[in-house]
Scaffold this active site. Structure first.
Site, short mmCIF file in Angstrom:
data_model
loop_
_atom_site.label_atom_id
_atom_site.label_comp_id
_atom_site.label_asym_id
_atom_site.label_seq_id
_atom_site.Cartn_x
_atom_site.Cartn_y
_atom_site.Cartn_z
N PHE A 17 0.84 -1.34 0.07
CA PHE A 17 0.06 -0.07 -0.04
C PHE A 17 0.89 1.07 -0.03
O PHE A 17 0.53 2.19 -0.99
CB PHE A 17 -0.93 0.08 1.47
CG PHE A 17 -1.67 1.36 1.22
CD1 PHE A 17 -2.67 1.51 0.83
CD2 PHE A 17 -0.95 2.07 2.47
CE1 PHE A 17 -3.45 2.76 1.08
CE2 PHE A 17 -2.01 3.61 2.63
CZ PHE A 17 -2.92 3.73 1.83
N LYS A 18 1.88 1.38 0.93
CA LYS A 18 2.63 2.42 1.06
C LYS A 18 3.55 2.72 -0.37
O LYS A 18 3.49 3.79 -0.66
CB LYS A 18 3.70 2.27 2.35
CG LYS A 18 4.72 3.27 2.46
CD LYS A 18 5.59 3.19 3.58
CE LYS A 18 7.01 3.79 3.70
NZ LYS A 18 6.28 5.08 4.43
N ILE A 398 14.23 20.98 19.55
CA ILE A 398 13.72 19.94 19.93
C ILE A 398 14.32 18.59 20.16
O ILE A 398 14.19 17.83 21.00
CB ILE A 398 12.21 19.50 19.41
CG1 ILE A 398 11.53 20.99 19.48
CG2 ILE A 398 11.32 18.57 20.35
CD1 ILE A 398 11.07 21.65 20.89
N TRP A 528 3.50 3.83 22.39
CA TRP A 528 3.73 3.86 21.19
C TRP A 528 4.41 2.09 20.95
O TRP A 528 5.03 1.87 19.85
CB TRP A 528 4.82 4.58 20.56
CG TRP A 528 3.97 6.00 20.03
CD1 TRP A 528 2.64 6.18 20.22
CD2 TRP A 528 4.68 7.24 19.92
NE1 TRP A 528 2.40 7.57 20.02
CE2 TRP A 528 3.63 8.38 19.94
CE3 TRP A 528 5.99 7.56 19.72
CZ2 TRP A 528 3.73 9.47 19.64
CZ3 TRP A 528 6.21 8.87 19.44
CH2 TRP A 528 4.99 9.88 19.32
N ASP A 566 10.89 13.76 26.30
CA ASP A 566 9.93 13.90 25.58
C ASP A 566 9.02 12.90 26.00
O ASP A 566 8.97 11.82 26.03
CB ASP A 566 10.41 13.39 24.17
CG ASP A 566 11.56 14.44 23.40
OD1 ASP A 566 11.42 15.57 23.73
OD2 ASP A 566 12.19 13.89 22.95
N HIS A 607 8.90 17.80 26.51
CA HIS A 607 8.52 18.12 25.08
C HIS A 607 7.24 17.35 24.60
O HIS A 607 6.97 16.22 25.04
CB HIS A 607 9.49 18.07 23.83
CG HIS A 607 8.86 18.20 22.85
ND1 HIS A 607 8.28 19.33 22.01
CD2 HIS A 607 8.58 17.12 21.85
CE1 HIS A 607 7.73 19.36 20.94
NE2 HIS A 607 8.01 17.80 20.58
N CYS A 609 3.80 17.16 21.86
CA CYS A 609 3.01 17.52 20.55
C CYS A 609 1.84 16.94 20.40
O CYS A 609 1.50 16.11 21.06
CB CYS A 609 4.05 17.66 19.45
SG CYS A 609 4.76 15.91 19.37
N HIS A 660 5.65 21.24 10.57
CA HIS A 660 4.96 20.43 9.79
C HIS A 660 4.69 20.80 8.33
O HIS A 660 4.22 19.98 7.52
CB HIS A 660 3.55 19.98 10.27
CG HIS A 660 3.58 19.49 11.63
ND1 HIS A 660 3.64 20.18 12.85
CD2 HIS A 660 4.01 18.21 12.06
CE1 HIS A 660 3.80 19.45 13.98
NE2 HIS A 660 4.21 18.13 13.62
#
Ligand code: GLN
Ligand code: ZN
Length: 718
Positions: A17-18, A398, A528, A566, A607, A609, A660
C-alpha cells in the site's frame, strides 16, 4: 457458532500500500496502476478472511486510498475530488484537512470540516472516482453519528438537522445493499442524553430501509447498553476485551432474541496470543443468555502488524506468544471450534518469560519520596540561572535534525552488521561535529546532538532496553502512508548499559554551550508500543522511568546540565472515558517525576506535541519539570490562555515555527507570537524553539527558519 471479522490491515504483507501510493505521488505509476495494487491487497485480504471466517464485510478491510474518514466524507458529498490527484490534495500539502488522533489509538484521521455550512451538504456520491474500491456486496462504513461526532465546525444547535440529513442519505446508500456493517466507535464515548436520543431517532429511520445492519462498537464499553440493544438493527458488535462492563451487562441482563450478538473476544489492539479456553468459556456463559451469537475480533485489526510468520529474528519462545492480524483470524476460528468441542486449545501465555526479580524488587522498594523532588521549582530556578547563565528568550531546538539518505543507509548497514561499530560511531561523530558547528554559527543558546543514531524516538530506546523486543516487519499505519513498527514490551524493563551517553558526551565535548541530553519518556514509550498486560501498567512505566533515571545520572556524571524527556504521547494513552483519567494520570505523572528526580542542579525539560493542552493542563503542571516546549502551531493564543488560567510558573518554549509545513516564518511573525503571549506569561519564562523535531524537514528550510528564530530572540531581548 459463526465467526465474524472486520478491519484487516490495508498495508499489505510487504507494505505494498505504502509503496504504491508513494509511487503514485512521485509520478512513477498512474491512477490505474495504483488502483490495481489496492485492489490486489483487497483481494488478498478477502482470501485471508475466507480461510477462517464465515461472515465479513467484503470491502476487504478498510482499503482506502488514504483515510476512511475522508472517504466517508466523500461518499456523502462533503468533498468531491475529481480524481485521485485531487483526492490526495485533501490529504497532504497546502489545502490538506487537519489531522487528528483516532480515539486512543495511534491512527490519525483527516477531520471533515463543516465550518460555514448552515444546511446539511449531504448527497450520495458513491460514484466518485476516489471511492473506486468500495465494491462488494457487504460494505463497512463509518456510522453517521461517529462521522459527525469526529468532524469539526458543526454548530451545537445544528447537530440534529445535520445528523438527520446525513441519516437520510445513508438510507439511500443502504437501500442498495442487503447487508452492511456500520461502525459506531463513538458510541463508547461518554454521551449526553440528547445524543443518545438522536442516535435512537436516526437508527429508527435507517431500520425502515430494510438493509440488514450490523452495528459495530469497539475500543471500550457502551454506557447506554439498554438503549443500544433495543435499536432496530440486525446485529450488534460489542468489545468484550476493552469493554469489561459490556460483558458483565450481557451476562446479567441477556440480549434480545431477535438480533445477533457479535462477541468481540479477540483483542484487536494488542499482540498477545488469546487464551482460547478462557474465551470459549466466556462464549459458553454468553450462550446461556443469548440466542444468536457469533465470535469476532474486539476492535478492527488494522492496529496490528500483518503476520508473526514474517519475523525471523524473534526469540522462538516469545514468538509463540504473539498474534498479529493473520493469527487473530485463526484465533477467532479456534474459539468457535473450541466452543463446539472440536479442538482442545493450548494457551501460549508469557508467564514467567521476561520477568526479572531485581527489577521487581526495585519497584517494590520505591517510596513516596522517590517521586518528589527535594528542591522546589523556584529554588531550582535560582541554581539553574547561576549554573547556566542563559540570556533572556533562550533559543533551542527539540532534538532531531534532517537525516540524509546516506545516514539512513549507514545506520541500516550497521544494524545488519555490514559495517563495523567503530566506523559507524565515527560516521555519527562526524555528523555531530557538523551539527554543533552549525548551531554555534547560528548562535543558538542550548544545543542538541541531532539524534542521528535513532531511527525513531521509541524504537531506539526499545532496542536498548531489556524486556522490550522490536520487529523487522511489524509495520502499522500511523496516518496516510506513514508507518512505524511498535516495539513489544514483553517483560520487566531494565537498562543493561548506558544508551545515549557516548553521543551526548561527545557533542558536549565540542562546545562550551550546554548540550541537552535527549530521552523519550516512559508514557510515550508505552503508548507507542504493545505492552504486556499482566504486569500493572504503572509498574511498567516506573521500570522504564528507573532506567531513564539511571541514564540521567550518567549524564550528570558526564557534565551534562540540561536533560529533555520527551512525552509526545502523554495525552494519547489517556482512557477514552474521562472517568478513567485520574487513575491514568496518577501513574503517568508519577513516572515522569520518578525519572527526573535526580540532581536538582540539572535543568529538566519536557516536550509535548499534538496535545490538547486545555484538558490536561492540571496534570501537566503536576509534572515537576523546569521547562516545557510545546507544539503551538494551531492557536498560540488559546494555548497560552490555558497556561495563564492555572498560573503556570514553569518556563515555556512556544513553538514559533510550525515544522509540519515547509513554509519558513519570517522573524517578525515569530516576534508577534511571543509578544502576544507576553501579556500573559512573564518574559523571563519564555524560550523560543520550533514546535517539534526537525527530522522530516530539509536543510535549507532548517537553516533559514532557525536563523529567523535567533533573530527574533535578539529582537525581543532588545
Ligand atoms: N526529540 C524528538 C525529536 O526531535 C521529539 C519528537 C516528537 O516529539 N515527536 O525528534
Ligand atoms: Zn514533538
Amino acid at each position: 457458532m459463526k465467526t465474524y471479522a472486520y478491519g484487516f490491515p490495508k498495508l499489505g504483507r510487504n507494505r505494498e500500500f505504502k509503496k504504491a501510493v508513494e509511487d503514485f505521488w512521485k509520478g512513477n505509476i498512474n491512477e490505474s496502476g495504483l488502483l490495481k495494487v489496492l485492489a490486489g491487497i483487497q483481494k488478498e485480504n478477502i482470501r485471508l478472511y475466507q480461510e477462517k471466517i464465515d461472515i465479513f464485510p467484503d470491502s476487504g478491510g478498510q482499503v482506502s486510498g488514504y483515510d476512511f474518514m475522508l472517504d466517508t466524507a466523500i461518499l456523502f458529498g462533503l468533498y468531491d475530488p475529481k480524481d485521485l490527484k485531487e483526492y490526495y490534495e485533501l490529504c497532504r500539502g497546502h489545502n490538506a484537512l487537519e489531522m487528528t488522533k483516532w480515539f486512543n489509538t495511534n491512527y490519525h484521521y483527516l477531520v471533515p470540516d463543516f465550518h460555514g455550512l448552515v444546511e446539511h451538504p449531504f448527497r450520495l456520491n458513491k460514484d466518485n472516482p476516489a471511492l473506486n474500491l468500495m465494491g462488494g456486496n457487504f460494505p463497512q462504513i463509518i456510522g453517521p453519528f461517529t462521522f459527525l461526532k469526529l468532524s469539526k465546525g458543526i454548530d451545537k444547535n445544528n447537530l440534529r438537522p445535520m445528523f438527520l440529513g446525513l441519516v437520510r442519505v445513508y438510507g439511500q446508500l443502504l437501500s442498495q445493499y442487503h447487508q452492511a456493517q456500520i461502525d459506531e466507535p463513538s458510541f463508547v464515548l461518554e454521551l449526553s442524553r440528547e445524543e443518545v436520543d438522536l442516535i435512537k431517532e436516526g437508527y429508527e429511520m435507517l431500520a425502515q430501509i430494510g438493509c440488514k445492519i450490523t452495528l459495530m462498537t469497539y475500543y471500550d464499553s457502551v454506557d447506554f447498553l439498554n438503549e443500544l440493544l433495543n435499536l432496530p438493527v440486525h446485529a450488534i458488535g460489542l468489545d468484550f476485551v476493552r469493554g469489561k462492563d459490556n460483558l458483565k451487562y450481557i451476562q446479567n441482563n441477556g440480549f434480545p432474541d431477535n438480533k445477533t450478538l457479535i462477541a468481540g473476544l479477540v483483542d484487536g489492539r494488542n499482540v498477545w496470543a488469546n487464551n482460547i479456553a478462557q474465551s470459549s468459556a466466556i462464549l459458553k456463559s454468553l450462550s446461556v443468555k443469548v440466542k444468536q451469537l457469533a465470535v469476532s475480533n474486539a476492535a478492527p485489526l488494522y492496529h496490528l502488524p500483518f503476520s508473526v510468520t514474517l519475523e525471523e529474528g524473534l526469540d522462538s519462545r516469545l514468538k509463540k506468544c504473539l498474534s498479529f492480524a493473520v493469527e487473530k483470524l485463526a484465533e477467532i476460528r479456534l474459539i468457535a471450534d473450541s466452543f463446539q468441542g472440536k479442538v482442545a486449545p493450548v494457551y501460549n501465555g508469557l508467564g514467567e518469560y521476561g520477568k526479572n526479580k531485581t527489577v521487581q524488587s526495585r519497584i517494590a522498594n520505591l517510596k513516596e519520596a522517590d517521586f518528589v523532588k527535594p528542591v522546589p521549582l523556584q529554588d531550582r530556578r535560582i541554581r539553574h540561572n547561576r549554573l547556566l547563565g542563559l540570556p533572556k528568550f533562550p533559543t533551542t531546538t527539540i532534538g532531531s535534525f534532517p537525516q540524509t539518505q546516506e545516514l539512513r543507509s549507514k545506520r541500516s548497514s550497521f544494524t545488519k552488521g555490514q559495517i563495523a561499530s567503530g566506523d559507524y560511531k565515527n560516521y555519527i561523530q562526524g555528523e555531530i561535529d557538523r551539527l554543533i558547528a552549525f548551531q554555534e554559527k547560528l548562535d543558538l543558546d542550548v544545543l542538541v546532538h541531532g539524534e542521528y543514531e535513532r531511527t525513531d524516538m521509541v524504537e531506539f530506546f526499545a532496542q536498548n532496553l531489556d524486556g522490550i523486543a522490536t520487529t523487522e516487519h511489524g509495520w502499522i499505519i500511523s496516518y496516510g502512508t506513514r508507518v512505524y513498527r511498535p516495539p513489544m514490551i514483553f517483560g520487566d524493563v531494565s537498562r543493561p548499559k548506558p544508551m545515549t551517553i557516548d553521543e551526548i558526551r561527545y557533542a558536549q565535548s565540542k562546545t562550551k554551550k550546554p548540550v541537552k541530553g535527549m530521552l523519550t519518556g516512559a508514557v510515550t514509550i508505552i503508548a507507542w508500543s504493545f505492552c504486556r498486560e499482566d504486569i500493572p501498567i504503572g509498574n511498567v512505566a516506573y521500570q522504564i522511568s528507573l532506567s531513564l533515571k539511571d541514564e540521567i545520572k550518567d549524564y550528570e556524571q558526564a557534565g551534562i546540565k540540561i536533560v529533555q524527556v520527551d512525552e509526545a504521547a502523554f495525552r494519547e494513552k489517556a482512557p477514552i472515558k474521562r472517568r478513567g483519567w485520574p487513575a491514568y494520570f496518577e501513574w503517568a505523572v508519577k513516572s515522569f517525576n520518578l525519572a527526573t528526580n535526580t540532581n536538582p542542579d540539572t535543568q529538566i525539560h519536557t516536550h509535548m506535541c499534538y496535545s490538547e493542552f486545555g484538558e490536561i493542563i492540571d496534570y501537566i503542571n503536576q509534572m515537576d519539570f523546569d521547562v516545557i516546549s510545546i507544539e503551538a502551531s494551531r492557536s498560540k493564543g488559546d494555548i497560552i490562555a490555558f497556561f495563564e488560567n492555572i498560573n503556570f510558573r514553569r518556563q515555556i518554549g512556544l513553538g514559533v515555527w510550525d515544522i509540519h509545513s515547509p513554509a519558513v516564518p519570517p522573524t517578525n511573525k515569530m516576534v508577534d507570537i511571543v509578544r502576544r503571549s507576553l501579556q500573559k506569561i512573564p518574559q523571563e519564562n519564555f524560550w523560543l524553539n520550533p514546535d517539534c523535531g526537525l527530522k522530516t524537514r530539509q536543510w535549507p528550510e532548517v537553516r533559514q527558519a532557525l536563523a529567523n528564530m535567533v533573530a527574533a530572540s535578539h529582537a525581543l531581548r532588545q
